[in-house]
Design a protein around this motif. Structure first.
Motif, PDB file in Angstrom:
ATOM      1  N   ASN A 148       0.650  -1.239   0.018  1.00 50.89           N
ATOM      2  CA  ASN A 148      -0.131   0.033   0.000  1.00 50.89           C
ATOM      3  C   ASN A 148       0.945   1.230   0.016  1.00 50.89           C
ATOM      4  O   ASN A 148       0.398   2.106   0.620  1.00 50.89           O
ATOM      5  CB  ASN A 148      -0.851   0.099   1.325  1.00 50.89           C
ATOM      6  N   ASN A 149       1.857   1.414  -0.802  1.00 50.19           N
ATOM      7  CA  ASN A 149       2.565   2.650  -0.686  1.00 50.19           C
ATOM      8  C   ASN A 149       3.165   2.956   0.438  1.00 50.19           C
ATOM      9  O   ASN A 149       3.685   4.161   0.571  1.00 50.19           O
ATOM     10  CB  ASN A 149       1.745   3.639  -1.300  1.00 50.19           C
ATOM     11  N   TYR A 168       4.006   7.024   4.628  1.00 50.41           N
ATOM     12  CA  TYR A 168       3.313   6.835   3.236  1.00 50.41           C
ATOM     13  C   TYR A 168       3.726   7.766   2.019  1.00 50.41           C
ATOM     14  O   TYR A 168       3.951   8.693   2.363  1.00 50.41           O
ATOM     15  CB  TYR A 168       1.763   7.205   3.406  1.00 50.41           C
ATOM     16  N   THR A 169       3.868   6.926   0.882  1.00 50.29           N
ATOM     17  CA  THR A 169       4.278   7.701  -0.380  1.00 50.29           C
ATOM     18  C   THR A 169       3.136   7.940  -1.242  1.00 50.29           C
ATOM     19  O   THR A 169       2.209   7.276  -1.023  1.00 50.29           O
ATOM     20  CB  THR A 169       5.638   6.979  -0.748  1.00 50.29           C
ATOM     21  N   ASP A 170       3.366   8.634  -2.195  1.00 52.00           N
ATOM     22  CA  ASP A 170       2.101   8.952  -3.270  1.00 52.00           C
ATOM     23  C   ASP A 170       2.380   8.050  -4.185  1.00 52.00           C
ATOM     24  O   ASP A 170       1.408   7.911  -5.094  1.00 52.00           O
ATOM     25  CB  ASP A 170       2.176  10.443  -3.840  1.00 52.00           C
ATOM     26  N   HIS A 171       3.389   7.501  -4.408  1.00 51.15           N
ATOM     27  CA  HIS A 171       3.261   6.317  -5.301  1.00 51.15           C
ATOM     28  C   HIS A 171       4.308   5.098  -5.155  1.00 51.15           C
ATOM     29  O   HIS A 171       5.089   5.239  -3.983  1.00 51.15           O
ATOM     30  CB  HIS A 171       3.793   6.684  -6.870  1.00 51.15           C
ATOM     31  N   LYS A 172       4.126   3.946  -5.678  1.00 47.84           N
ATOM     32  CA  LYS A 172       4.833   2.901  -5.310  1.00 47.84           C
ATOM     33  C   LYS A 172       6.304   2.984  -5.962  1.00 47.84           C
ATOM     34  O   LYS A 172       6.421   3.331  -7.021  1.00 47.84           O
ATOM     35  CB  LYS A 172       4.082   1.600  -5.788  1.00 47.84           C
ATOM     36  N   PHE A 173       7.163   2.444  -5.019  1.00 40.98           N
ATOM     37  CA  PHE A 173       8.732   2.540  -5.450  1.00 40.98           C
ATOM     38  C   PHE A 173       9.017   1.293  -5.717  1.00 40.98           C
ATOM     39  O   PHE A 173       8.733   0.393  -4.768  1.00 40.98           O
ATOM     40  CB  PHE A 173       9.582   3.224  -4.404  1.00 40.98           C
ATOM     41  N   SER A 174       9.805   0.916  -6.608  1.00 39.23           N
ATOM     42  CA  SER A 174      10.274  -0.406  -7.016  1.00 39.23           C
ATOM     43  C   SER A 174      11.479  -0.608  -5.817  1.00 39.23           C
ATOM     44  O   SER A 174      12.265   0.274  -5.355  1.00 39.23           O
ATOM     45  CB  SER A 174      10.889  -0.499  -8.394  1.00 39.23           C
ATOM     46  N   GLN A 214      14.989  13.509  -9.638  1.00 40.35           N
ATOM     47  CA  GLN A 214      13.878  13.026  -8.931  1.00 40.35           C
ATOM     48  C   GLN A 214      14.259  12.102  -7.911  1.00 40.35           C
ATOM     49  O   GLN A 214      13.556  11.813  -6.714  1.00 40.35           O
ATOM     50  CB  GLN A 214      12.936  12.344  -9.797  1.00 40.35           C
ATOM     51  N   ASP A 218      13.102  12.138  -3.984  1.00 41.08           N
ATOM     52  CA  ASP A 218      12.348  11.161  -3.345  1.00 41.08           C
ATOM     53  C   ASP A 218      12.960  10.834  -2.158  1.00 41.08           C
ATOM     54  O   ASP A 218      12.501  10.502  -1.030  1.00 41.08           O
ATOM     55  CB  ASP A 218      12.247   9.908  -3.990  1.00 41.08           C
TER      56      ASP A 218
END
Lengths: 349, 349
Positions: A148-149, A168-174, A214, A218
């Motif tokens: 869940n991010n 919590y992040t705004d998108h999923k990181f690999s 970026q 992050d």
DNA sequence: TTTTAGCACTCGCCCACCTAGAGTGCCAAA
DNA sequence: TTTGGCACTCTAGGTGGGCGAGTGCTAAAA
């Protein structure tokens, strides 16, 4: 303040010692015998009248002996009390030292010290947990992706302390993105103090230059919360042996006791009190209302700051009835502070 | 156990309710009026004599009314007490639910639940901190080199819990060795449950085949302590609101209170008690000596297990005087357990 | 001038005693 | 089976007296 005659001082001293010993008002007869001055009770009575006028003693009622007032105690601990630093034998001291140095974890060390303190004094002990030292060196950060991010951020300092937090992040990181971000961060900030890292982070975020990749952005965004948290983390306290206070007849009043316990639970007032003591080295004593907290009116607090590598990082102390054996408690608090300082400083090789 | 007549039951019930309400022995006169049975005091006296013979009530002395015995309370909570689940209004319930769900950290959740419990009941609350669930999935391990051959081992589970420990190694590892070891370990065991990992570790160590590379061996040796530790980590307890008990006249005895507080500090006995309750769902009640602990003789304990994703992971409860308002306490404990279960389970998506 | 002895006085504590009130158990009547 | 009546028991609380500890004051002694 006119100074007392030597005789008056001796009498006051014996009175207080006697009163501390058995908690009963001391009469002129007893005092005359005890003081070793070869005076008659009548003379003693005259002196007592003077002391009463000076506000150093008082009688609970007409036909009782005298007991010390707060001012009396103050004078006693300030100028009448000779503390024998050697008073508890080297054996005990060694045992304590060993017990402390056998503990590795700093958190546990605090708890152990508190336990020792309350056990030795049979009073309530308080030890402040030092807020995380900003001087600590940053060693490494680690980002672990969760569902869940969410990202788990783990911060490690040079001496092996670990702090972690889920953000919590705004998108999923690999996974590889996370590793890269961590690598960047570790290289950029490795060896800085936590303080420096935070300052630097602030600066970087303000600039936020376009040139910044970026990935770096992050990394910084993810790491920031962990560095912020620690600075806002309020100082905590470890309290132990509260229930010892229930055995003390002076505090027999359930009302008093209840307020006292609530104070221990809330911890706020105590924290302030310990803060007072952090500025200056050495043992500090708050008698009765000197503490400024109503719940501690019937109590005295004996505190001493402790150090870690020559920096004062926290305070420890005991809370007991005003009528406590300062003679014994003071050196115990003093020594414990020293030994804790020693144990804390050893490890950081 | 011959069953009581309906009349006797009603009388017993009113007696206990009345006694719970104001703590005074209840006389036949009062009882006759209160019960709404239109009986004379004399008749009531006869019934009381029967109840006394059955060991359900007793008189403190000849000319006092009756008070319930332990057996009386037992019968009361088992068959006489109708608990109204709806008794506390939906608003309160909602507030609690909100307060709980606003807390993210599981540890804090436990503390909050404990605080709520003691606040609502005005008694002492106990919540067991679930030992780390062996079913948890292993996600990642990290080795961080420190000074003096020390290595910091960080264990992360799938849901983001972190456990860390410093271990001593017999020689210094280079950073890249540590990374390699971690990589190996993560690949070998990723996705296993902690339980499986430990079992597997044991097996590997037994074999210790020559084919095994030194690096793997190191990885396993370093990781092992962390996996062992958690299994031996004894369950911990969060206690709150102890001082509420000081306001309760039933426990006015300082001796009793002292033992009680010592029990809270030691926690051992309480932990056992909570364990009892972990097996079966629903509220469980220990009255007086049923708990088996002397310090709790004057107390009752009301407990309920709570779950995390359908598995019972811990227990919460309150400790108060035997003469507590079961009618109110039981639903509070029950609801709190449910709400805590809910809050714990939500997050683990 | 300081210290002491003497003495009357005050007060808290303890004990014995008493009373009022609550409640019981039992008996005999309803 | 229930009830009213009655004698009895026990506690809580109040009263009063004696004891002991300790004081303050005064007048004499050092």
């Amino acid at each position: 303040m006119s100074s007392l005659t030597a005789r008056a001082e001796i009498l006051l001293q014996t009175l207080i010692k006697r009163y501390i010993a058995d908690g009963l008002p001391v009469g002129s007869r007893t005092l005359a015998k005890q003081a070793g001055l070869d005076l008659s009770p009548a003379t003693v009575r005259n002196v007592m009248a003077d002391l009463e006028e000076l506000g150093l003693v008082r009688s609970p009622h007409t036909s009782a002996g005298r007991i010390p007032t707060q001012a009396g105690y103050r004078l006693f601990v300030d100028s009448l009390l000779k503390v024998d630093k050697e008073q508890f034998n080297a054996k005990t001291l060694h045992e304590i030292e060993e017990e402390l140095s056998s503990v590795k974890d700093p958190k546990k060390l605090i708890t152990t010290a508190s336990g020792l303190l309350s056990h030795m004094t049979r009073l309530a002990a308080v030890v402040s947990v030092p807020r995380r030292n900003e001087k600590l060196q940053f060693r490494q950060i680690e980002f672990v992706g969760l569902s869940n991010n969410r990202v788990l951020v783990i911060l490690v300092t040079r001496d092996g302390q670990v702090q972690n937090r889920v953000i919590y992040t705004d998108h999923k990181f690999s996974p590889s993105e996370l590793v890269q971000a961590a690598n960047y961060f570790n290289q950029a900030f490795g060896g800085f103090s936590l303080e420096e890292v935070r300052k630097q982070l602030l600066r970087e975020m303000k600039q936020d230059s376009l040139a910044m990749r970026q990935m770096m952005r992050d990394a910084i965004n993810m790491a920031k919360p962990v560095f912020d948290e620690e600075s806002s983390s309020k100082e905590d306290l470890v309290v132990s042996g509260e229930s010892n206070l229930m055995d003390i007849p002076d505090l027999g009043d359930l009302k008093t006791l209840r307020r006292l316990f609530d104070t221990f639970t809330a911890k706020r007032d105590l924290a302030h009190l310990l803060d007072e003591s952090v500025r200056r080295e050495g043992v500090k004593i708050f008698i009765g209302s000197e503490s400024g907290y109503e719940a501690l009116e019937e109590c005295s607090v004996v505190t001493a700051p402790y150090k870690m590598n020559e920096n004062i990082v926290g305070t420890l102390g005991v809370v007991g009835p005003t009528r406590m054996s300062y003679e014994q408690v003071i050196p115990i608090v003093d020594m414990t502070a020293r030994l804790l300082s020693g144990a804390l400083s050893l490890d950081d090789s």
